[in-house]
Design a protein around this motif. Sequence first.
Motif: not given
Length: 183
Positions: A115-121, A126-132, A148-158
Amino acid sequence: MTTYAALLRGINVGGNKKVPMADLRTLLTGLGHTGVATYLQSGNAVFTGDHGDETSLAAEITTAVENHFGFTVDVLVRDHAYLEAVRETCPFPAAELEGKQLHVTYLSETPDGSRFADIDQQAFLPEEFRIGDRALYLYAPEGLGRSKLAETLAKPRLSKGLIATTRNWNTVKKLAELTGSAP
């Protein structure tokens, strides 16, 4: 008896979906829960119960909120063991960070990593995310509002098909503490 936290999504934000915490405590008590307490005005409630699992408790609270307040709110319910595990397994150096820099998005289920594979981390450093386990950890050094990363992660497709609600690290710690010390 098990102690839980109910996490209500999107209440008391910008004057929308107003849920007074006193009313929420009364509502949860009316459902037969004990030791009911709320934390902040953003939809965090702690209670003790001896019936149901997290999913059925969340459905029960969702229905009760809709019947009482007249609008639908997504609700996640998590027990103390889970909340403590989220705190303990944080992949970021939480003790070295300010509470506003670290967030956990609690999820209704653990998403497939694709689901998150196409996000260019690298593009968001320096923002980062990890799945738990049913959680997404977000390190946002300038805070959530500027992320900006939070904004991307909040997109409906994700988030499609998931219930998701975010708490800052101070709240993550407090919910683990409150559910651990409840009667």
